[in-house]
Scaffold this motif. Structure first.
Motif, PDB file in Angstrom:
ATOM      1  N   ASP A  20       9.053  55.897  23.870  1.00  0.00           N
ATOM      2  CA  ASP A  20       9.599  56.340  22.477  1.00  0.00           C
ATOM      3  C   ASP A  20       9.000  57.470  22.393  1.00  0.00           C
ATOM      4  N   PRO A  21       9.740  58.601  21.484  1.00  0.00           N
ATOM      5  CA  PRO A  21       9.317  60.206  21.981  1.00  0.00           C
ATOM      6  C   PRO A  21       8.101  60.072  20.395  1.00  0.00           C
ATOM      7  N   THR A  22       8.360  59.118  19.755  1.00  0.00           N
ATOM      8  CA  THR A  22       6.680  58.634  18.332  1.00  0.00           C
ATOM      9  C   THR A  22       5.205  58.257  19.472  1.00  0.00           C
ATOM     10  N   MET A  23       5.377  58.064  20.747  1.00  0.00           N
ATOM     11  CA  MET A  23       4.243  57.433  21.629  1.00  0.00           C
ATOM     12  C   MET A  23       3.162  58.420  21.457  1.00  0.00           C
ATOM     13  N   GLY A  24       3.098  59.185  21.350  1.00  0.00           N
ATOM     14  CA  GLY A  24       2.300  60.316  21.357  1.00  0.00           C
ATOM     15  C   GLY A  24       0.859  60.214  20.341  1.00  0.00           C
TER      16      GLY A  24
ATOM     17  N   TRP B 130      16.955  62.961  23.800  1.00  0.00           N
ATOM     18  CA  TRP B 130      16.957  61.106  24.770  1.00  0.00           C
ATOM     19  C   TRP B 130      16.642  60.189  23.620  1.00  0.00           C
ATOM     20  N   LYS B 131      16.857  60.280  22.489  1.00  0.00           N
ATOM     21  CA  LYS B 131      16.998  58.819  21.646  1.00  0.00           C
ATOM     22  C   LYS B 131      15.850  58.260  21.260  1.00  0.00           C
ATOM     23  N   GLY B 132      15.919  57.880  19.762  1.00  0.00           N
ATOM     24  CA  GLY B 132      14.133  57.243  19.526  1.00  0.00           C
ATOM     25  C   GLY B 132      14.062  55.402  20.689  1.00  0.00           C
ATOM     26  N   ASP B 133      15.052  55.166  21.584  1.00  0.00           N
ATOM     27  CA  ASP B 133      14.861  53.825  22.215  1.00  0.00           C
ATOM     28  C   ASP B 133      13.463  53.663  22.964  1.00  0.00           C
ATOM     29  N   LEU B 134      13.027  52.273  22.904  1.00  0.00           N
ATOM     30  CA  LEU B 134      11.702  52.160  23.810  1.00  0.00           C
ATOM     31  C   LEU B 134      12.887  52.120  25.567  1.00  0.00           C
ATOM     32  N   ARG B 135      12.178  52.917  25.565  1.00  0.00           N
ATOM     33  CA  ARG B 135      12.299  53.176  27.143  1.00  0.00           C
ATOM     34  C   ARG B 135      11.851  52.462  28.406  1.00  0.00           C
TER      35      ARG B 135
ATOM     36  N   GLU C  19       3.950  70.140  16.996  1.00  0.00           N
ATOM     37  CA  GLU C  19       4.338  68.550  17.230  1.00  0.00           C
ATOM     38  C   GLU C  19       5.363  67.520  17.165  1.00  0.00           C
ATOM     39  N   ILE C  20       6.219  68.390  15.793  1.00  0.00           N
ATOM     40  CA  ILE C  20       7.511  67.704  15.237  1.00  0.00           C
ATOM     41  C   ILE C  20       8.002  68.687  15.989  1.00  0.00           C
ATOM     42  N   VAL C  21       8.193  69.553  16.355  1.00  0.00           N
ATOM     43  CA  VAL C  21       9.516  70.135  16.936  1.00  0.00           C
ATOM     44  C   VAL C  21       9.700  69.664  18.926  1.00  0.00           C
ATOM     45  N   ILE C  22       8.454  69.219  19.017  1.00  0.00           N
ATOM     46  CA  ILE C  22       8.486  68.504  20.450  1.00  0.00           C
ATOM     47  C   ILE C  22       9.436  67.102  20.246  1.00  0.00           C
ATOM     48  N   ILE C  23       8.708  66.249  19.367  1.00  0.00           N
ATOM     49  CA  ILE C  23       9.157  64.889  18.658  1.00  0.00           C
ATOM     50  C   ILE C  23      10.620  65.300  18.582  1.00  0.00           C
ATOM     51  N   ASN C  24      10.966  65.511  18.164  1.00  0.00           N
ATOM     52  CA  ASN C  24      12.350  66.202  17.251  1.00  0.00           C
ATOM     53  C   ASN C  24      13.790  66.936  18.280  1.00  0.00           C
ATOM     54  N   LEU C  25      12.669  66.922  19.041  1.00  0.00           N
ATOM     55  CA  LEU C  25      14.191  68.181  20.441  1.00  0.00           C
ATOM     56  C   LEU C  25      13.774  66.500  21.385  1.00  0.00           C
TER      57      LEU C  25
END
Ligand code: ADP
Ligand code: MG
Lengths: 290, 234
Positions: free
Chosen positions: A216-220, A116-121, A105-111
């Motif tokens: 965003d990348p941490t949404m999961g 893709w940056k941390g911004d909300l899209r 999980e950590i690896v995927i979120i960091n990648l």
């Protein structure tokens, strides 16, 4: 005014329960059959959401049309991750696979954050803001569509597990692995297929979520936690149990948000603690696959 | 048909089978008898590919199968009804029985075999849509045998069919096994109920603490004073 908020709450809870069921069902089959508490589930969901976002933003592909694409890509990813990574430690104790999926999980979120940056899209097709009113209650079309698609996907999974040879082999493996081997079921492939299904369902949920909410990348992470609580609520590995758990959880989440807004983020944990105290086996009773 | 040579099997460091030699010919019924813990189930699990032997050879119709994956061994024609039934408790009786035919592609024959096992165990026909976990002990054993037959194996290994069942139920189940034998299936019967096993079998092997200590025609073993004393309690 009170009663409008109440009715809107009911509609919102029902709409939410569909998405949650889809998130939880994939989590549930992986837990019930592989005995893995898959902490990477929400990360796969997030990647599914980004696949939809990029297909829409770069190529103008309609987000609903990207659903099968996002699910198919993540199906393959899930298959490979299980077959060639998790499979290495599948015989290890629960804690080891737990940690491995945590690392994943950590690896995927960091990648994702790196690329893709941390911004909300947001995915914003023309029809994004449209909806209809029932009296004063608002029903957005995209959320209604997401609700029905979630139900259809969950129903399809149920049909697959109940009426196909492969689905039966998956259930059999979850119930008695030695007996399944004696019937000729190949366990590594079956495990990989189950994990792939779970991953594809997570990605499908991510796609549907991205049409209604910013991503965003941490949404999961929040979805992994909810899936976990829903499985505990509904009993492990039973599709009807997960559906029921999702409805119960969605109502608690929506109405606690209305009545106690400050508790919003803690609510999943609170429900979990309560369920574990009151009814450790979940409200729908016993684990089905074991 | 099956030829086991100098087979050694261990669970980790603990060796359970020592230099086992055994042979089963086509259309023969062979009994494997021995006390609890002798290693009978371990031998069956090894033949079916659920355990890998430490050393030794298992040949099936000339093919070396020791260490092959379980599905390939089943595909070659060795099926098993494991001790303790090992049904899929949350699945229906029908789903359990059909899992036996998991590898088969000959749909028409599968259908015929399904009718055959329901003929053999009419009770299963009445329970098809019930969860297997809700069956009585005897019915569960019937379901397990039915599932084992659905693979249409050339060699069927059956492990302790009588365990924990009332005599009448045991008779019912072994009557069915007899019908299967009459159709020409080769069967290896493992039983703690030695009399029952020897009654069915043409030949028998006696396993004692992991070693084959005796073998011969079943009727001779039945008269053997050591067998009588140790296993038949006469
Ligand atoms: N999974 C296992 N791990 C370790 N030891 C085992 C296992 N299964 C069986 N054994 C041991 O192997 C020996 C033979 O067991 P088993 O093959 O079940 O005997 P039988 O079927 O003749 O009663 C026993 O001593 C038993 O304790
Ligand atoms: Mg045994």
């Amino acid at each position: 005014m009170e009663s409008l908020q109440f009715t809107q709450g009911i509609v919102n809870a029902i709409l939410l329960s569909g998405t949650l069921a889809l998130v939880a069902i994939g989590f549930s089959i992986v837990w019930g059959i592989l005995n893995i508490i898959n902490l990477a589930h929400g990360a796969f969901l997030m990647v599914g959401a980004y696949i939809t976002y990029w297909l829409f933003t770069l190529y103008g592909i309609d987000p609903f049309l990207s659903l099968p694409i996002s699910m198919a890509i993540m199906f393959v990813v899930g298959y490979l991750v299980q077959r060639y990574l998790i499979n290495m430690v599948i015989r290890a104790p629960l804690l080891v696979t737990f940690l491995l999926t945590f690392a994943l999980e950590i690896v995927i979120i960091n990648l994702a954050t790196f690329f893709w940056k941390g911004d909300l899209r947001s995915v914003t097709p023309d029809y994004a803001g449209l909806g209809f009113s029932l009296g004063n209650v608002q029903v957005p079309y995209v959320r209604l569509a997401a609700f029905f698609i979630s139900l259809i996907l969950t129903g399809l999974l149920h049909v697959f597990m109940t009426y196909t040879k492969t689905g039966n082999a998956i259930r059999a493996t979850g119930m008695d692995i030695d007996a399944a081997r004696l019937q000729g079921v190949r366990i590594p492939q079956t495990y990989a297929l189950t994990y792939a299904l779970g991953t594809a369902l997570a990605a499908g949920a991510g796609t549907l979520i991205s049409i209604s909410f910013p991503i965003d990348p941490t949404m999961g992470g929040a979805y992994t936690l909810r899936a976990f609580v829903i499985c505990v609520l509904g009993g492990l590995g039973s599709i009807p149990g997960v559906m029921m758990g999702s409805v119960v959880f969605a109502f608690i989440e929506v109405f606690s948000g209305i009545w106690f807004p400050s508790l919003k983020d803690a609510i999943a944990l609170l429900v979990l603690v309560l369920v574990l105290i009151v009814r450790p086996s979940g409200i729908a009773g016993k684990a089905f696959y074991h | 048909m099956l030829k086991i040579t100098d087979l050694n099997v261990a669970y980790g460091e603990v060796q359970v089978l020592w230099d086992v030699n055994m042979e089963i010919h086509e259309s023969e019924v062979v009994a494997l008898i021995g006390a609890n813990g002798a290693g009978k189930s371990t031998l069956l699990y090894t033949i079916s590919g659920l355990l890998k032997p430490k050393s030794g050879s298992i040949q099936f119709n000339g093919t070396e199968i020791a260490g092959l994956p379980a599905d390939e061994i089943l595909r070659l024609g060795i099926g098993q009804v494991p001790q303790g039934r090992h049904l899929f408790a949350g699945m229906t009786v029908k789903e359990n029985i059909m899992m036996g035919a998991y590898l088969r592609k000959d749909k028409q024959k599968v259908k015929e075999d399904f009718d055959f096992v329901l003929d053999l165990f009419p009770r299963m026909g009445e329970r098809l849509n019930q969860p297997a976990g809700s069956l009585s002990g005897g019915e569960q054993q019937m379901c397990a045998v039915a599932r084992g037959l659905m693979a249409a194996p050339k060699l069927l290994l059956v492990d302790e069919l009588s365990l924990g069942l009332a005599p009448l139920v045991v008779e019912n189940i072994y009557n069915a096994v007899e019908k299967v034998i009459q159709r020409g299936m080769t069967v290896l019967i493992v039983e703690q109920d030695v009399f029952l096993a020897l009654e069915q079998a043409d030949r028998a092997y006696v396993l004692d603490v992991g070693r084959i200590v005796m073998s011969g025609p079943a009727d001779e073993l039945m008269e053997n004073p050591r067998i009588k004393e140790a296993y038949l309690g006469i």
